[in-house]
Write a protein that holds these residues in place. Structure first.
Motif, PDB file in Angstrom:
ATOM      1  N   ALA A  76       0.832  -1.208   0.000  1.00  0.00           N
ATOM      2  CA  ALA A  76       0.000   0.000   0.000  1.00  0.00           C
ATOM      3  C   ALA A  76       0.869   1.262   0.000  1.00  0.00           C
ATOM      4  O   ALA A  76       0.595   2.224  -0.735  1.00  0.00           O
TER       5      ALA A  76
ATOM      6  N   VAL B 108       2.302   1.721  -3.438  1.00  0.00           N
ATOM      7  CA  VAL B 108       1.289   2.209  -4.379  1.00  0.00           C
ATOM      8  C   VAL B 108       1.079   3.713  -4.203  1.00  0.00           C
ATOM      9  O   VAL B 108       0.936   4.456  -5.183  1.00  0.00           O
ATOM     10  N   MET B 109       1.081   4.169  -2.952  1.00  0.00           N
ATOM     11  CA  MET B 109       0.862   5.596  -2.667  1.00  0.00           C
ATOM     12  C   MET B 109       2.142   6.418  -2.768  1.00  0.00           C
ATOM     13  O   MET B 109       2.114   7.634  -2.567  1.00  0.00           O
ATOM     14  N   ASP B 110       3.268   5.748  -3.042  1.00  0.00           N
ATOM     15  CA  ASP B 110       4.568   6.412  -3.137  1.00  0.00           C
ATOM     16  C   ASP B 110       4.912   7.131  -1.827  1.00  0.00           C
ATOM     17  O   ASP B 110       5.408   8.257  -1.823  1.00  0.00           O
TER      18      ASP B 110
ATOM     19  N   HIS C 243      -6.898   4.531  -3.484  1.00  0.00           N
ATOM     20  CA  HIS C 243      -5.988   4.924  -4.551  1.00  0.00           C
ATOM     21  C   HIS C 243      -6.615   4.578  -5.902  1.00  0.00           C
ATOM     22  O   HIS C 243      -7.202   3.495  -6.061  1.00  0.00           O
TER      23      HIS C 243
ATOM     24  N   SER D  57      -5.576   3.472  -8.627  1.00  0.00           N
ATOM     25  CA  SER D  57      -5.172   2.211  -9.259  1.00  0.00           C
ATOM     26  C   SER D  57      -5.882   1.004  -8.658  1.00  0.00           C
ATOM     27  O   SER D  57      -5.851  -0.092  -9.222  1.00  0.00           O
TER      28      SER D  57
ATOM     29  N   ALA E  38      -6.178  -2.120  -0.886  1.00  0.00           N
ATOM     30  CA  ALA E  38      -7.067  -1.015  -1.244  1.00  0.00           C
ATOM     31  C   ALA E  38      -7.601  -0.335   0.009  1.00  0.00           C
ATOM     32  O   ALA E  38      -7.667   0.906   0.087  1.00  0.00           O
TER      33      ALA E  38
ATOM     34  N   THR F  94      -4.954   1.930   1.600  1.00  0.00           N
ATOM     35  CA  THR F  94      -4.747   3.193   0.871  1.00  0.00           C
ATOM     36  C   THR F  94      -5.873   4.175   1.173  1.00  0.00           C
ATOM     37  O   THR F  94      -5.631   5.373   1.338  1.00  0.00           O
TER      38      THR F  94
ATOM     39  N   ARG G 275      -4.976   7.661   3.124  1.00  0.00           N
ATOM     40  CA  ARG G 275      -5.217   8.907   2.381  1.00  0.00           C
ATOM     41  C   ARG G 275      -6.268   9.773   3.081  1.00  0.00           C
ATOM     42  O   ARG G 275      -6.153  11.003   3.108  1.00  0.00           O
TER      43      ARG G 275
END
Length: 257
Positions: free
Chosen positions: A153, A156-158, A211, A213, A224, A227, A231
């Motif tokens: 995760a 994916v979120m950098d 996210h 993606s 998922a 994320t 966020r």
């Protein structure tokens, strides 16, 4: 025209000590004239040149710099003329008084080269560290489980992997690490929108913050869900709250978000 010398002059001339065969370069340079043209320096016999002096008697900059041009041993005959065979090697002309050390330009180039080498070494070390970190994350993801889901995760979120411990604290408080956890008793559940997944998000929050993606994944999909929860927390409470492992009461107890 023949040049006549008085007997006294000849006597004075031969009274001077003669140099040994294979005289020093310094003595030869003093006995012969130094002629510098462009980038070449050569030695030629001087008219009525005095008998070569010892190396320790040479002190003028022009003589000292001339010595650098001689590359063969020089022999002097009884009349003070050189008898060496061979060629003088062309050398770079050195101005009188010039220092026989690297100039500022050369030193600057050396410093620049050293700086470039240092930067290259630093870049190589950084790349090696990044590769090692990627390999570590890859291993976590491949293994699966809570740590693997968190690592994936964050990737994916950098976001930095250093946030993993804080995210894990929040997850353990919200769902004890169960990706299928559903809260059926809080206010959200009473409104018909129960909190679900690892970070206990309600459906509307999940759809807004998941996210992009992973937008096609279900609310209980581990990665998922993480994320969406992360966020939402950053957008609502700031990154600092996430870094601290979630909200806290005045007494220091965890407070759900």
């Amino acid at each position: 025209m023949a040049v006549h010398r008085s007997p006294g002059a000849r006597a004075r001339r031969h009274a001077t000590p003669r140099p040994a065969v294979g005289a020093t370069r310094a003595g030869a340079a003093a006995a012969l004239g130094a002629v510098t043209t462009g980038a070449f320096t050569a030695l030629i016999p001087a008219v009525d040149a005095p008998v070569p002096v010892a190396a320790e008697d040479v002190s003028t900059p022009s003589v000292a710099t001339t010595l650098a041009s001689v590359s063969i041993p020089i022999k002097i005959d009884e009349d003070g003329h050189h008898t060496s065979k061979g060629a003088f090697v062309p050398v770079r002309s050195v101005a009188d008084g010039a220092a026989d050390t690297p100039g500022e330009a050369q030193l600057a180039q050396l410093d620049k080269a050293a700086g470039i080498a240092t930067r290259i070494a630093e870049m190589a070390a950084k790349q090696q560290a990044e590769q090692a970190e990627r390999a570590k994350v890859d291993a976590l993801i491949a293994k699966g489980g809570l740590d693997g889901w968190i690592a994936e995760a964050l990737r994916v979120m950098d976001l930095p992997q250093s946030l993993a411990p804080a995210v894990k604290k929040i997850i353990m408080k919200e769902s004890t690490g169960n990706p299928n956890a559903i809260n059926r008793w809080d206010a959200n559940a009473q409104r018909g929108t129960p909190s679900q997944g690892l970070m206990q998000t309600i459906p509307s929050t999940f759809r807004k913050f998941v996210h992009p993606s992973l937008a096609d994944k279900s609310i209980t999909h581990p990665v998922a869900n993480i994320t969406a929860g992360v966020r939402y927390m950053i957008a609502t409470y700031g990154l600092r709250t996430l870094e601290q492992g979630g909200r806290r009461s005045a007494a220091g107890h965890y407070v759900g978000y």
